[in-house]
Design a protein around this motif. Sequence first.
Motif, mmCIF file in Angstrom:
data_model
loop_
_atom_site.group_PDB
_atom_site.id
_atom_site.type_symbol
_atom_site.label_atom_id
_atom_site.label_comp_id
_atom_site.label_asym_id
_atom_site.label_seq_id
_atom_site.Cartn_x
_atom_site.Cartn_y
_atom_site.Cartn_z
ATOM 1 N N MET A 144 3.202 50.058 84.453
ATOM 2 C CA MET A 144 4.337 49.942 85.370
ATOM 3 C C MET A 144 4.472 49.114 86.376
ATOM 4 O O MET A 144 5.540 48.218 86.565
ATOM 5 C CB MET A 144 4.783 51.251 86.064
ATOM 6 N N GLU A 145 3.104 48.868 87.086
ATOM 7 C CA GLU A 145 3.074 47.396 87.880
ATOM 8 C C GLU A 145 3.325 46.255 87.142
ATOM 9 O O GLU A 145 3.449 45.191 87.658
ATOM 10 C CB GLU A 145 1.783 47.509 88.679
ATOM 11 N N SER A 146 2.500 46.260 85.787
ATOM 12 C CA SER A 146 2.687 44.987 84.920
ATOM 13 C C SER A 146 3.970 44.553 84.372
ATOM 14 O O SER A 146 4.534 43.632 84.424
ATOM 15 C CB SER A 146 1.841 45.265 84.006
ATOM 16 N N GLY A 200 -6.680 40.626 88.059
ATOM 17 C CA GLY A 200 -5.535 41.321 88.690
ATOM 18 C C GLY A 200 -6.216 42.783 89.086
ATOM 19 O O GLY A 200 -7.025 43.412 88.525
ATOM 20 N N GLY A 201 -5.776 43.439 90.015
ATOM 21 C CA GLY A 201 -6.167 44.585 90.587
ATOM 22 C C GLY A 201 -6.185 45.555 89.445
ATOM 23 O O GLY A 201 -7.170 46.328 89.480
ATOM 24 N N ARG A 202 -5.064 45.776 88.836
ATOM 25 C CA ARG A 202 -5.064 46.764 87.730
ATOM 26 C C ARG A 202 -5.937 46.471 86.544
ATOM 27 O O ARG A 202 -5.859 47.522 85.670
ATOM 28 C CB ARG A 202 -3.623 47.155 87.422
ATOM 29 N N GLY A 215 -6.999 42.980 102.791
ATOM 30 C CA GLY A 215 -6.035 42.895 103.783
ATOM 31 C C GLY A 215 -5.100 44.244 103.457
ATOM 32 O O GLY A 215 -4.140 44.216 103.965
ATOM 33 N N THR A 216 -5.520 45.060 102.776
ATOM 34 C CA THR A 216 -4.626 46.581 102.424
ATOM 35 C C THR A 216 -4.759 47.242 103.354
ATOM 36 O O THR A 216 -5.767 47.810 103.760
ATOM 37 C CB THR A 216 -5.072 46.941 100.995
ATOM 38 N N LEU A 217 -3.294 47.768 103.970
ATOM 39 C CA LEU A 217 -3.635 48.550 105.380
ATOM 40 C C LEU A 217 -4.473 49.837 104.879
ATOM 41 O O LEU A 217 -5.201 50.272 105.809
ATOM 42 C CB LEU A 217 -2.097 48.897 105.591
ATOM 43 N N GLU A 218 -3.927 50.437 103.927
ATOM 44 C CA GLU A 218 -4.320 51.722 103.684
ATOM 45 C C GLU A 218 -6.234 51.557 103.717
ATOM 46 O O GLU A 218 -6.850 52.407 104.304
ATOM 47 C CB GLU A 218 -4.281 52.270 102.362
ATOM 48 N N THR A 219 -6.680 50.805 102.923
ATOM 49 C CA THR A 219 -8.096 50.479 102.713
ATOM 50 C C THR A 219 -8.828 50.216 104.090
ATOM 51 O O THR A 219 -9.863 50.765 104.400
ATOM 52 C CB THR A 219 -8.269 49.636 101.722
ATOM 53 N N LEU A 220 -8.132 49.200 104.822
ATOM 54 C CA LEU A 220 -8.821 48.760 105.885
ATOM 55 C C LEU A 220 -8.855 50.024 106.974
ATOM 56 O O LEU A 220 -9.778 50.057 107.811
ATOM 57 C CB LEU A 220 -8.334 47.495 106.506
ATOM 58 N N SER A 255 -13.683 48.713 98.714
ATOM 59 C CA SER A 255 -13.307 48.191 97.529
ATOM 60 C C SER A 255 -11.663 47.488 97.714
ATOM 61 O O SER A 255 -10.958 48.367 97.796
ATOM 62 C CB SER A 255 -13.106 48.755 96.391
ATOM 63 N N SER A 256 -11.599 46.236 97.779
ATOM 64 C CA SER A 256 -10.180 45.539 98.030
ATOM 65 C C SER A 256 -10.312 44.298 97.688
ATOM 66 O O SER A 256 -11.011 43.573 98.181
ATOM 67 C CB SER A 256 -9.807 45.739 99.696
ATOM 68 N N LYS A 257 -9.291 44.111 96.745
ATOM 69 C CA LYS A 257 -9.373 42.462 96.106
ATOM 70 C C LYS A 257 -8.880 41.865 97.310
ATOM 71 O O LYS A 257 -9.712 40.460 97.523
ATOM 72 C CB LYS A 257 -8.213 42.440 95.015
ATOM 73 N N GLY A 288 -4.764 51.968 94.460
ATOM 74 C CA GLY A 288 -4.253 51.148 93.451
ATOM 75 C C GLY A 288 -5.536 50.671 92.420
ATOM 76 O O GLY A 288 -6.326 51.553 92.202
ATOM 77 N N GLY A 289 -5.728 49.544 92.029
ATOM 78 C CA GLY A 289 -6.419 49.119 91.194
ATOM 79 C C GLY A 289 -7.930 49.203 91.567
ATOM 80 O O GLY A 289 -8.918 49.209 90.950
ATOM 81 N N SER A 290 -8.120 49.343 92.926
ATOM 82 C CA SER A 290 -9.453 49.442 93.533
ATOM 83 C C SER A 290 -9.721 50.849 93.663
ATOM 84 O O SER A 290 -10.816 51.090 94.402
ATOM 85 C CB SER A 290 -9.467 48.689 94.799
HETATM 86 O O1 F6P Z 1 0.076 47.243 96.468
HETATM 87 C C1 F6P Z 1 -0.242 47.068 95.103
HETATM 88 C C2 F6P Z 1 -1.537 46.442 95.134
HETATM 89 O O2 F6P Z 1 -1.574 45.017 95.269
HETATM 90 C C3 F6P Z 1 -2.426 46.587 93.678
HETATM 91 O O3 F6P Z 1 -1.960 45.451 92.928
HETATM 92 C C4 F6P Z 1 -3.670 46.610 93.967
HETATM 93 O O4 F6P Z 1 -4.487 47.134 92.763
HETATM 94 C C5 F6P Z 1 -3.801 47.426 95.266
HETATM 95 O O5 F6P Z 1 -2.492 47.205 95.880
HETATM 96 C C6 F6P Z 1 -4.914 47.125 96.099
HETATM 97 O O6 F6P Z 1 -5.176 45.960 96.327
HETATM 98 P P1 F6P Z 1 -6.381 45.579 97.169
HETATM 99 O O7 F6P Z 1 -7.481 45.751 95.959
HETATM 100 O O8 F6P Z 1 -6.328 43.974 97.380
HETATM 101 O O9 F6P Z 1 -6.722 46.382 98.333
#
Ligand code: F6P
Length: 556
Positions: free
Chosen positions: A363-365, A277-279, A212-217, A207-209, A156-158
């Motif tokens: 679109m997320e906005s 915001g992430g985006r 806690g994002t499943l994909e990134t971790l 990179s994760s705001k 996403g935004g990261s």
């Molecule tokens: O799932 C949407 C979202 O929360 C986006 O808003 C964000 O950019 C992306 O996931 C990644 O989130 P994070 O940077 O916290 O891993």
Amino acid sequence: MSEPPVDPTTTEAWARLAALADGFVPDLRSWFADDPGRVDRLTFTAGDLHVDLSKNLLGEQVLDALLALGEEVGLAARRDAMFAGEHINVTEDRAVLHTALRRPAGEPLEVDGQDVDADVHEVLRRVYDFADRVRSGAWTGVTGQRIRTVVNIGIGGSDLGPVMAYEALAPYRQDGLQCRFISNIDPTDAAQKLAGLDPATTLFIVSSKTFGTLETLTNARLCKAWLLDGLRAAGAIGDDDADAVARHFVAVSTALDKVAAFGIDPANAFGFWDWVGGRYSVDSAIGTSLVVAIGPERFAELLAGMHAIDEHVRTADPAANVPALMGLLNVWYVNFLGAQTHAVLPYAQLLHRFPAYLQQLTMESNGKGVRWDGTPVTTETGEVFWGEPGTNGQHAFFQLLHQGTLLVPADFIAVADPAYPLTDGDTDVHGLFLANFFAQTKALAFGKTADEVRAEGTAEAIVPARVFEGNRPTTSIMAPALTPSVLGQLIALYEHITFTQGVVWGIDSFDQWGVELGKQLAQQVAPAVAGDAEALAEQDPSTSALISYYLGHRDR
Ligand code: F6P
């Protein structure tokens, strides 16, 4: 607490726009023929961006009413509240201060007790210092070799901002140092991006705001295992992983405690804040991979470009405020002329990921059905943003733009000086490329009448198929060259367009609750996918059948 939004549909301007839309018959041919001043009047400058709105479906009355709508919904006040750090992200009770990330140092800004100016520039200094060390070879991997590949792990935004800008600014990258971007939890992504890399010369940026994002971790764990296995197999490390992780993993996050829990030394972590915001975060430490690629000086130019547009938005007269005008124009198309999608067509191959980047931004906005006070929206909101670079799109979907029945406003984006000025004999190939940009916007606007088709000797039976109605709206955005500054200006332009539309619709453009349910359900479904019969039995019949299909067909 934020004021409730003004319902745009109750404004006097909305009634005027509705009346203007009733029986609206666009006629760009006549509008141009009858009004020699049209192009001058509808061409604007914002920073280095030259923005021609003249091929849009509007005249003085529509423009006046749109500007009045902006006034009646309190666009300027909301903009000022954003810049001042008020909590305009109402559902998360947060300030919205991505604009503070690109302010020059030394301009004080205190928000919620935080010295924003000091914090932003302290993190920037650390990111720049880190990037310089990687670029110079002073930062080495655990074997003492310099880093050759930086892999950003984020989604996403990261991910979208850094990867888009990395592609767009390819001519500014340092030789011998590449970036790769892993985002998808589909293991194919990591497998392909890691292929051919040497762990000893690879550095990962997680990179994760939220961290806690499943994909990134998941991808971060995968990459950590790949790194340690590779180093161990090469005899480069023994049992102690800590040093290898410290030299090959850094992190960017607002949740530095979770970074530490993951095993990354907080000294190697770059923070940002919940008001980004992430985006909207490519200009925060989330852009670290980009800083490594293009260097601090160029990144600073990108920030300066964004700031130039922020200043334009903050200070330009509403009638010449480009992002506000473009946002209001989108409202005209969506709410009064029935457009549901918006094409972004960069005539610059380097901007090939820009439409994908804009999809998240817009679109997320603005893909929301409730307003910032929790009440339902009162009109259509959001647009599906999409696009591909020209001229490729011309040979794919432009047929629909020219002769289809849907209204698709389109932004054409080009730069005068190409990054790679190749010639073919005497032919300036970039000139030929831009001839297509000019020709397409012309064809979309002015079309071709039946008489013009007949005059070419076309058989009467196929005249209708060869007629172009025209009056297909386009905005032409041009700039001198695709420099870091111009890229920054383009990003900020669309951020503020998105903001404008959100304010008119009364939307909180800075939350994204709509992504949560899918995340929650993925956690619930995962045990069933892993073979837990009880969890499978709890699924609805369709989901259960799909999972059963998967379980029956994997490992074949
Ligand atoms: O799932 C949407 C979202 O929360 C986006 O808003 C964000 O950019 C992306 O996931 C990644 O989130 P994070 O940077 O916290 O891993």
